[in-house]
Design a protein around this motif. Sequence first.
Motif, short mmCIF file in Angstrom:
data_model
loop_
_atom_site.label_atom_id
_atom_site.label_comp_id
_atom_site.label_asym_id
_atom_site.label_seq_id
_atom_site.Cartn_x
_atom_site.Cartn_y
_atom_site.Cartn_z
N ARG A 153 0.83 -1.20 0.00
CA ARG A 153 0.00 0.00 0.00
C ARG A 153 0.87 1.25 0.00
O ARG A 153 0.61 2.21 -0.74
CB ARG A 153 -0.93 -0.02 1.21
CG ARG A 153 -1.88 1.17 1.26
CD ARG A 153 -2.84 1.10 2.43
NE ARG A 153 -2.15 1.21 3.72
CZ ARG A 153 -2.07 0.23 4.61
NH1 ARG A 153 -2.61 -0.95 4.36
NH2 ARG A 153 -1.44 0.42 5.76
N LEU A 170 1.50 6.76 -6.72
CA LEU A 170 0.42 7.71 -7.00
C LEU A 170 0.88 9.15 -6.84
O LEU A 170 0.51 10.02 -7.62
CB LEU A 170 -0.77 7.43 -6.08
CG LEU A 170 -1.64 6.22 -6.43
CD1 LEU A 170 -2.59 5.93 -5.28
CD2 LEU A 170 -2.41 6.48 -7.72
N THR A 181 -2.90 13.94 -3.78
CA THR A 181 -3.89 12.90 -3.54
C THR A 181 -4.43 13.08 -2.14
O THR A 181 -3.67 13.15 -1.19
CB THR A 181 -3.25 11.51 -3.68
OG1 THR A 181 -2.58 11.41 -4.94
CG2 THR A 181 -4.31 10.43 -3.60
N GLU A 203 -9.44 10.06 -0.65
CA GLU A 203 -9.31 9.26 -1.87
C GLU A 203 -8.45 8.03 -1.64
O GLU A 203 -8.77 6.93 -2.11
CB GLU A 203 -8.72 10.12 -2.98
CG GLU A 203 -9.67 11.18 -3.52
CD GLU A 203 -8.98 12.14 -4.46
OE1 GLU A 203 -9.69 12.81 -5.21
OE2 GLU A 203 -7.73 12.22 -4.44
N LEU A 204 -7.36 8.20 -0.91
CA LEU A 204 -6.49 7.06 -0.61
C LEU A 204 -7.19 6.04 0.26
O LEU A 204 -7.05 4.83 0.07
CB LEU A 204 -5.21 7.55 0.06
CG LEU A 204 -4.25 8.38 -0.80
CD1 LEU A 204 -3.14 8.96 0.06
CD2 LEU A 204 -3.66 7.53 -1.91
N ARG A 207 -9.56 4.17 -1.96
CA ARG A 207 -8.84 3.33 -2.93
C ARG A 207 -8.32 2.04 -2.29
O ARG A 207 -8.41 0.96 -2.88
CB ARG A 207 -7.67 4.12 -3.54
CG ARG A 207 -6.77 3.29 -4.46
CD ARG A 207 -5.59 4.11 -4.93
NE ARG A 207 -5.97 5.07 -5.93
CZ ARG A 207 -5.92 4.85 -7.26
NH1 ARG A 207 -5.52 3.68 -7.71
NH2 ARG A 207 -6.26 5.79 -8.10
N ASP A 264 -9.26 0.86 0.77
CA ASP A 264 -10.24 0.27 1.67
C ASP A 264 -9.69 0.13 3.10
O ASP A 264 -9.80 -0.92 3.73
CB ASP A 264 -10.70 -1.10 1.15
CG ASP A 264 -11.94 -1.61 1.87
OD1 ASP A 264 -12.71 -0.78 2.39
OD2 ASP A 264 -12.12 -2.84 1.93
#
Length: 266
Positions: free
Chosen positions: A8, A15, A22, A26-27, A30, A32
């Motif tokens: 991760r 990213l 970011t 959002e992270l 993405r 979870d």
Amino acid sequence: MSIGARQRRDDIVLLAHTSGLTSVEELSARFDVTASTIRRDLARLTSEGKIARTYGGAMALTGNGGESTFRQRNQEAAAAKRAMARLARTLVHDGESILLDAGSSVAALAVELQHDISLTVATTSLAVLEELADVDAIHVECLGGTLRHPSQGFVGPLAEAALERMTFDRVFLGADGVAVDSICEADLQQTRLKEMMCRQAHEVVVLADASKLGAAPFHAWAKLPEGWTLVTDDSATEEQLEPFRKAGVEVAVATVAPVVPAARES
């Protein structure tokens, strides 16, 4: 550390390099995982020097140990910098004495000062000197000192000694990151000089596009005085701007002109 967490964090770094800014939300969606988990990931990656923290998210570190070159910066957010420069130009009045910091945003302001104004301009910036070298109506003072190649600006005791002998109506500063009471830079010599600049000017103006707001890519900080002015661009969100306004910072937002596609030949 589990394989999942390691992967991760590697993906977050990727990213940051490919997508720029970011958000934590959002992270979190993405991967979870909870926002708290993402914040811990960002803190770890920042401490390892793999990313730089920004307001609510992360960005990639590039260039010289994390510091990009002046040429690279000059190409980043170019339209925003031009818009901020035009807005900052309205704060400058004929006959004033102003101080221009090093940095690509401030260099863009120098371009806007080339016509129809009589000024005294002192600067630590090679780019500003180049822009104003042939402008007869502007009296230019170079503070000199030791040249920092990444920023194309002068720092050190010689620049500081020259600065102590001068005062200004206002100073225009650039920054790698901006908080409500301080600005972030890559080098302690830079931050020491910026604090001196603030002391020598009646008004302090910081030019910083939206990506710089709340950003802390480095560990050197310069304190800002009360009542300073932030000039930023209209991609800044209200969430980003609210802390500055609450702290009493004067916020000026420049409108970036939309890109008009070229007409096709028939």
